[in-house]
Design a protein around this motif. Structure first.
Motif, PDB file in Angstrom:
ATOM      1  N   MET A   1       7.672  54.612  87.293  1.00 41.41           N
ATOM      2  CA  MET A   1       8.831  54.018  87.919  1.00 41.41           C
ATOM      3  C   MET A   1       9.677  53.366  86.837  1.00 41.41           C
ATOM      4  O   MET A   1       9.157  52.723  85.934  1.00 41.41           O
ATOM      5  N   VAL A   2      10.997  53.535  86.945  1.00 40.41           N
ATOM      6  CA  VAL A   2      11.927  52.986  85.974  1.00 40.41           C
ATOM      7  C   VAL A   2      12.895  52.055  86.702  1.00 40.41           C
ATOM      8  O   VAL A   2      13.473  52.427  87.724  1.00 40.41           O
ATOM      9  N   LEU A   3      13.052  50.843  86.159  1.00 35.93           N
ATOM     10  CA  LEU A   3      13.983  49.878  86.724  1.00 35.93           C
ATOM     11  C   LEU A   3      15.212  49.791  85.829  1.00 35.93           C
ATOM     12  O   LEU A   3      15.086  49.625  84.610  1.00 35.93           O
ATOM     13  N   VAL A   4      16.392  49.919  86.434  1.00 32.78           N
ATOM     14  CA  VAL A   4      17.651  49.779  85.717  1.00 32.78           C
ATOM     15  C   VAL A   4      18.491  48.732  86.438  1.00 32.78           C
ATOM     16  O   VAL A   4      18.257  48.427  87.606  1.00 32.78           O
ATOM     17  N   GLY A   5      19.473  48.201  85.719  1.00 26.59           N
ATOM     18  CA  GLY A   5      20.360  47.212  86.317  1.00 26.59           C
ATOM     19  C   GLY A   5      20.890  46.290  85.246  1.00 26.59           C
ATOM     20  O   GLY A   5      20.494  46.371  84.083  1.00 26.59           O
ATOM     21  N   LYS A  11      14.687  42.637  86.103  1.00 23.56           N
ATOM     22  CA  LYS A  11      13.916  43.865  85.880  1.00 23.56           C
ATOM     23  C   LYS A  11      12.523  43.570  85.320  1.00 23.56           C
ATOM     24  O   LYS A  11      11.540  44.158  85.774  1.00 23.56           O
ATOM     25  N   THR A  12      12.439  42.652  84.377  1.00 22.24           N
ATOM     26  CA  THR A  12      11.149  42.332  83.766  1.00 22.24           C
ATOM     27  C   THR A  12      10.229  41.644  84.763  1.00 22.24           C
ATOM     28  O   THR A  12       9.071  42.046  84.931  1.00 22.24           O
ATOM     29  N   THR A  13      10.733  40.636  85.440  1.00 21.03           N
ATOM     30  CA  THR A  13       9.910  39.887  86.399  1.00 21.03           C
ATOM     31  C   THR A  13       9.451  40.782  87.549  1.00 21.03           C
ATOM     32  O   THR A  13       8.267  40.818  87.887  1.00 21.03           O
ATOM     33  N   VAL A  14      10.381  41.514  88.128  1.00 19.37           N
ATOM     34  CA  VAL A  14      10.043  42.411  89.237  1.00 19.37           C
ATOM     35  C   VAL A  14       9.128  43.532  88.742  1.00 19.37           C
ATOM     36  O   VAL A  14       8.168  43.907  89.423  1.00 19.37           O
ATOM     37  N   GLY A  15       9.403  44.040  87.551  1.00 16.45           N
ATOM     38  CA  GLY A  15       8.568  45.097  86.989  1.00 16.45           C
ATOM     39  C   GLY A  15       7.127  44.663  86.813  1.00 16.45           C
ATOM     40  O   GLY A  15       6.194  45.433  87.084  1.00 16.45           O
ATOM     41  N   PHE A  95      17.704  51.056  90.917  1.00 14.90           N
ATOM     42  CA  PHE A  95      18.790  50.214  90.428  1.00 14.90           C
ATOM     43  C   PHE A  95      18.670  48.867  91.132  1.00 14.90           C
ATOM     44  O   PHE A  95      18.833  48.775  92.346  1.00 14.90           O
ATOM     45  N   LEU A  96      18.347  47.818  90.372  1.00 14.15           N
ATOM     46  CA  LEU A  96      18.321  46.461  90.903  1.00 14.15           C
ATOM     47  C   LEU A  96      19.720  45.887  90.707  1.00 14.15           C
ATOM     48  O   LEU A  96      20.243  45.873  89.599  1.00 14.15           O
ATOM     49  N   ALA A 139      19.758  56.513  89.943  1.00 14.74           N
ATOM     50  CA  ALA A 139      18.825  55.835  90.849  1.00 14.74           C
ATOM     51  C   ALA A 139      18.467  56.656  92.085  1.00 14.74           C
ATOM     52  O   ALA A 139      19.322  57.273  92.703  1.00 14.74           O
ATOM     53  N   ARG A 140      17.197  56.617  92.404  1.00 19.62           N
ATOM     54  CA  ARG A 140      16.719  57.158  93.667  1.00 19.62           C
ATOM     55  C   ARG A 140      16.930  56.140  94.778  1.00 19.62           C
ATOM     56  O   ARG A 140      17.034  56.491  95.943  1.00 19.62           O
ATOM     57  N   ALA A 141      16.932  54.856  94.386  1.00 16.93           N
ATOM     58  CA  ALA A 141      17.101  53.773  95.357  1.00 16.93           C
ATOM     59  C   ALA A 141      17.862  52.628  94.705  1.00 16.93           C
ATOM     60  O   ALA A 141      17.779  52.424  93.497  1.00 16.93           O
ATOM     61  N   VAL A 142      18.593  51.888  95.534  1.00 15.09           N
ATOM     62  CA  VAL A 142      19.312  50.699  95.091  1.00 15.09           C
ATOM     63  C   VAL A 142      18.755  49.523  95.885  1.00 15.09           C
ATOM     64  O   VAL A 142      18.685  49.579  97.110  1.00 15.09           O
ATOM     65  N   VAL A 143      18.344  48.471  95.180  1.00 10.43           N
ATOM     66  CA  VAL A 143      17.749  47.307  95.831  1.00 10.43           C
ATOM     67  C   VAL A 143      18.461  46.052  95.320  1.00 10.43           C
ATOM     68  O   VAL A 143      18.545  45.833  94.117  1.00 10.43           O
ATOM     69  N   SER A 144      18.948  45.251  96.250  1.00 10.92           N
ATOM     70  CA  SER A 144      19.599  43.991  95.881  1.00 10.92           C
ATOM     71  C   SER A 144      18.539  42.931  95.597  1.00 10.92           C
ATOM     72  O   SER A 144      17.520  42.851  96.287  1.00 10.92           O
ATOM     73  N   THR A 145      18.814  42.117  94.578  1.00  8.95           N
ATOM     74  CA  THR A 145      17.913  41.004  94.263  1.00  8.95           C
ATOM     75  C   THR A 145      18.487  39.680  94.760  1.00  8.95           C
ATOM     76  O   THR A 145      17.846  38.644  94.594  1.00  8.95           O
TER      77      THR A 145
END
Length: 166
Positions: A1-5, A11-15, A95-96, A139-145
């Motif tokens: 899984m790759v986190l971008v944003g 990204k680091t904390t959620v990752g 994509f966060l 992104a396969r998905a977009v998630v709001s933080t």
């Protein structure tokens, strides 16, 4: 899984939360760059310039994708490079995202972030205008933080990728 944003989105904390939940490891390409260069990213920008940093970033992403099977966080601008976007195509990329008000709260106005050194709110908006289409492209998905804990964001990521029971 790759986190971008964007920078400061978490990204680091959620990752790290995701890696723990998935029973895998976490890697951050910004941390890899600092380790390789032996200096902070802000110093690389000042000493060698953004083009040199982007070369280091491109190589860090290439290496991490080849070597790391777990959760991977990319630096905010990594997606600017077409080769990087091609490299992560087909991977589960999330994509966060967050708004400018949240970004200012999280990144602060005095943080050592070279791209936000002058007029951070305006510069952040400009960076997002440029980068949002690229984030959504990969992104396969977009998630709001926004207004969510890292654990809530991790839940939303797992839901979005249909990995909730993982």
């Amino acid at each position: 899984m790759v986190l971008v944003g964007p920078m400061g989105v978490g990204k680091t904390t959620v990752g790290q939360v995701l890696a723990e939940r998935l029973g895998t490891t976490f890697r951050d390409t910004d941390i890899d760059i600092v380790a390789t260069a032996g200096k902070e990213i802000s110093e690389i920008f000042i000493d060698e310039g953004e083009p040199h940093f982007r070369e280091l970033e491109r190589e860090a992403v290439r290496t991490a994708v080849a070597e790391h099977p777990g959760v991977l966080a990319l630096g905010g601008g990594a997606i600017l490079d077409a080769r990087t976007r091609a490299l992560i195509a087909g991977l589960p990329v999330v994509f966060l995202e967050m708004g400018v008000h949240e970004a200012v709260k999280r990144t602060g106005l005095d943080a050592p972030r070279p791209l936000l050194a002058v007029n951070p709110r305006q510069r952040w908006r400009e960076l997002m205008e440029q980068r949002r289409p690229l984030y959504t492209e990969v992104a396969r998905a977009v998630v709001s933080t926004e207004d969510r804990t890292p654990e809530d964001v991790a839940d939303a990521v797992l839901d979005a990728l249909e990995l909730k029971n993982a």
